[in-house]
Design a protein around this motif. Structure first.
Motif, PDB file in Angstrom:
ATOM      1  N   ARG A  19     -27.061  28.567 -17.120  1.00 48.41           N
ATOM      2  CA  ARG A  19     -25.754  28.840 -17.011  1.00 48.41           C
ATOM      3  C   ARG A  19     -25.396  28.785 -15.446  1.00 48.41           C
ATOM      4  NH1 ARG A  19     -27.807  32.989 -20.355  1.00 48.41           N
ATOM      5  NH2 ARG A  19     -28.204  32.423 -22.511  1.00 48.41           N
ATOM      6  N   ARG A  20     -25.660  29.265 -14.811  1.00 51.77           N
ATOM      7  CA  ARG A  20     -25.160  28.993 -13.316  1.00 51.77           C
ATOM      8  C   ARG A  20     -24.884  27.752 -12.667  1.00 51.77           C
ATOM      9  NH1 ARG A  20     -27.121  33.460 -13.103  1.00 51.77           N
ATOM     10  NH2 ARG A  20     -27.982  33.356 -10.965  1.00 51.77           N
ATOM     11  N   ARG A  21     -26.111  26.773 -13.565  1.00 49.97           N
ATOM     12  CA  ARG A  21     -26.798  25.651 -13.017  1.00 49.97           C
ATOM     13  C   ARG A  21     -26.938  25.803 -11.449  1.00 49.97           C
ATOM     14  NH1 ARG A  21     -25.468  25.446 -17.507  1.00 49.97           N
ATOM     15  NH2 ARG A  21     -24.398  23.105 -19.150  1.00 49.97           N
ATOM     16  N   SER A  22     -27.975  26.681 -11.103  1.00 52.72           N
ATOM     17  CA  SER A  22     -28.915  27.084  -9.605  1.00 52.72           C
ATOM     18  C   SER A  22     -29.664  26.268  -9.583  1.00 52.72           C
ATOM     19  CB  SER A  22     -28.280  28.440  -9.704  1.00 52.72           C
ATOM     20  OG  SER A  22     -28.859  28.676  -8.615  1.00 52.72           O
ATOM     21  N   ARG A  23     -29.438  25.231  -9.178  1.00 51.98           N
ATOM     22  CA  ARG A  23     -30.195  24.453  -9.170  1.00 51.98           C
ATOM     23  C   ARG A  23     -32.043  25.477  -8.400  1.00 51.98           C
ATOM     24  NH1 ARG A  23     -33.705  21.479  -6.293  1.00 51.98           N
ATOM     25  NH2 ARG A  23     -34.924  19.378  -7.542  1.00 51.98           N
ATOM     26  N   SER A  24     -31.833  25.814  -7.409  1.00 49.04           N
ATOM     27  CA  SER A  24     -32.460  26.838  -6.326  1.00 49.04           C
ATOM     28  C   SER A  24     -32.790  27.667  -7.207  1.00 49.04           C
ATOM     29  CB  SER A  24     -31.804  27.111  -5.078  1.00 49.04           C
ATOM     30  OG  SER A  24     -30.338  28.540  -5.750  1.00 49.04           O
ATOM     31  N   GLU A  25     -31.913  28.215  -7.601  1.00 49.65           N
ATOM     32  CA  GLU A  25     -32.459  29.912  -8.486  1.00 49.65           C
ATOM     33  C   GLU A  25     -33.852  28.702  -9.438  1.00 49.65           C
ATOM     34  OE1 GLU A  25     -30.259  32.900  -9.853  1.00 49.65           O
ATOM     35  OE2 GLU A  25     -28.810  32.288  -8.124  1.00 49.65           O
ATOM     36  N   MET A  26     -33.336  28.186 -10.162  1.00 45.32           N
ATOM     37  CA  MET A  26     -34.251  27.841 -11.521  1.00 45.32           C
ATOM     38  C   MET A  26     -35.399  26.974 -11.172  1.00 45.32           C
ATOM     39  SD  MET A  26     -31.521  25.295 -13.500  1.00 45.32           S
ATOM     40  CE  MET A  26     -31.777  24.847 -14.549  1.00 45.32           C
ATOM     41  N   VAL A  27     -35.466  26.461  -9.742  1.00 47.12           N
ATOM     42  CA  VAL A  27     -36.764  25.558  -9.958  1.00 47.12           C
ATOM     43  C   VAL A  27     -37.196  26.992  -9.041  1.00 47.12           C
ATOM     44  CG1 VAL A  27     -37.881  25.426  -7.140  1.00 47.12           C
ATOM     45  CG2 VAL A  27     -36.209  23.439  -8.224  1.00 47.12           C
ATOM     46  N   GLU A  28     -37.065  28.427  -8.631  1.00 45.35           N
ATOM     47  CA  GLU A  28     -38.127  29.195  -7.622  1.00 45.35           C
ATOM     48  C   GLU A  28     -38.565  29.992  -9.559  1.00 45.35           C
ATOM     49  OE1 GLU A  28     -36.948  33.880  -6.488  1.00 45.35           O
ATOM     50  OE2 GLU A  28     -36.141  31.914  -6.245  1.00 45.35           O
ATOM     51  N   VAL A  29     -37.442  30.017 -10.083  1.00 43.30           N
ATOM     52  CA  VAL A  29     -37.989  30.713 -11.767  1.00 43.30           C
ATOM     53  C   VAL A  29     -39.944  29.625 -11.630  1.00 43.30           C
ATOM     54  CG1 VAL A  29     -38.120  31.534 -13.739  1.00 43.30           C
ATOM     55  CG2 VAL A  29     -36.286  31.793 -12.166  1.00 43.30           C
ATOM     56  N   GLN A  42     -38.662  18.781 -11.020  1.00 41.06           N
ATOM     57  CA  GLN A  42     -38.367  17.449 -12.215  1.00 41.06           C
ATOM     58  C   GLN A  42     -37.540  18.213 -13.325  1.00 41.06           C
ATOM     59  OE1 GLN A  42     -42.171  15.892 -12.761  1.00 41.06           O
ATOM     60  NE2 GLN A  42     -42.228  13.989 -10.796  1.00 41.06           N
ATOM     61  N   THR A  43     -38.273  18.877 -13.735  1.00 36.55           N
ATOM     62  CA  THR A  43     -37.777  20.004 -14.896  1.00 36.55           C
ATOM     63  C   THR A  43     -36.501  20.338 -15.233  1.00 36.55           C
ATOM     64  OG1 THR A  43     -39.713  20.758 -15.855  1.00 36.55           O
ATOM     65  CG2 THR A  43     -38.123  22.059 -16.743  1.00 36.55           C
ATOM     66  N   THR A  44     -36.557  20.613 -13.633  1.00 37.87           N
ATOM     67  CA  THR A  44     -34.984  21.268 -13.107  1.00 37.87           C
ATOM     68  C   THR A  44     -34.078  19.713 -13.610  1.00 37.87           C
ATOM     69  OG1 THR A  44     -35.563  23.207 -11.731  1.00 37.87           O
ATOM     70  CG2 THR A  44     -33.200  22.914 -12.263  1.00 37.87           C
ATOM     71  N   ASP A  45     -34.024  19.197 -12.034  1.00 35.76           N
ATOM     72  CA  ASP A  45     -33.033  18.244 -12.635  1.00 35.76           C
ATOM     73  C   ASP A  45     -33.151  17.780 -13.917  1.00 35.76           C
ATOM     74  OD1 ASP A  45     -33.061  18.557  -9.870  1.00 35.76           O
ATOM     75  OD2 ASP A  45     -34.444  16.584  -9.897  1.00 35.76           O
ATOM     76  N   ALA A  46     -34.130  17.610 -14.781  1.00 39.48           N
ATOM     77  CA  ALA A  46     -33.976  16.954 -16.283  1.00 39.48           C
ATOM     78  C   ALA A  46     -33.170  18.387 -17.674  1.00 39.48           C
ATOM     79  CB  ALA A  46     -35.029  16.408 -17.670  1.00 39.48           C
ATOM     80  N   VAL A  47     -32.847  19.488 -16.838  1.00 39.54           N
ATOM     81  CA  VAL A  47     -32.368  20.255 -17.624  1.00 39.54           C
ATOM     82  C   VAL A  47     -31.133  20.015 -17.017  1.00 39.54           C
ATOM     83  CG1 VAL A  47     -32.048  23.208 -18.261  1.00 39.54           C
ATOM     84  CG2 VAL A  47     -33.902  21.786 -18.398  1.00 39.54           C
ATOM     85  N   LEU A  48     -30.788  20.002 -16.009  1.00 37.25           N
ATOM     86  CA  LEU A  48     -29.187  19.857 -15.158  1.00 37.25           C
ATOM     87  C   LEU A  48     -28.711  18.920 -16.081  1.00 37.25           C
ATOM     88  CD1 LEU A  48     -30.362  21.267 -11.619  1.00 37.25           C
ATOM     89  CD2 LEU A  48     -28.563  22.277 -13.767  1.00 37.25           C
ATOM     90  N   GLN A  49     -29.507  17.341 -15.753  1.00 36.44           N
ATOM     91  CA  GLN A  49     -29.019  15.849 -16.443  1.00 36.44           C
ATOM     92  C   GLN A  49     -28.467  15.777 -17.534  1.00 36.44           C
ATOM     93  OE1 GLN A  49     -31.732  13.324 -15.833  1.00 36.44           O
ATOM     94  NE2 GLN A  49     -31.504  13.420 -13.240  1.00 36.44           N
TER      95      GLN A  49
END
Length: 56
Positions: A19-29, A42-49
Motif C-alpha cells: 500500500r505504501r509502495r515500499s519496494r525495499s520493505e516488500m523485498v525484505e518481507v 521480480q515479484t515485487t516489481d510485478a506487483v508495483l507495475q
C-alpha cells in the motif's frame, strides 16, 4: 505466494508495504519467506507495475 505470507504471519506487513509502495520493505518481507533476492525483486516489481492486478 499469499499462502506463504499467511503461514509465516507476515501478510499484514506485506499488505502495508504494498500500500505504501515500499519496494525495499516488500523485498525484505519476501526474503523472509524463503525467496531468493532475485525472486523477491521480480515479484515485487510485478506487483508495483500493476498493483490493481494483485488486489491493491
Amino acid at each position: 505466494m499469499n499462502e506463504r505470507l499467511v503461514v509465516c504471519g507476515v501478510i499484514d506487513k506485506w499488505d502495508d508495504a504494498v500500500r505504501r509502495r515500499s519496494r525495499s520493505e516488500m523485498v525484505e518481507v519476501l526474503r523472509g519467506v524463503a525467496l531468493t533476492e532475485e525472486q523477491a525483486a521480480q515479484t515485487t516489481d510485478a506487483v508495483l507495475q500493476n498493483p490493481r492486478k494483485y488486489g491493491f
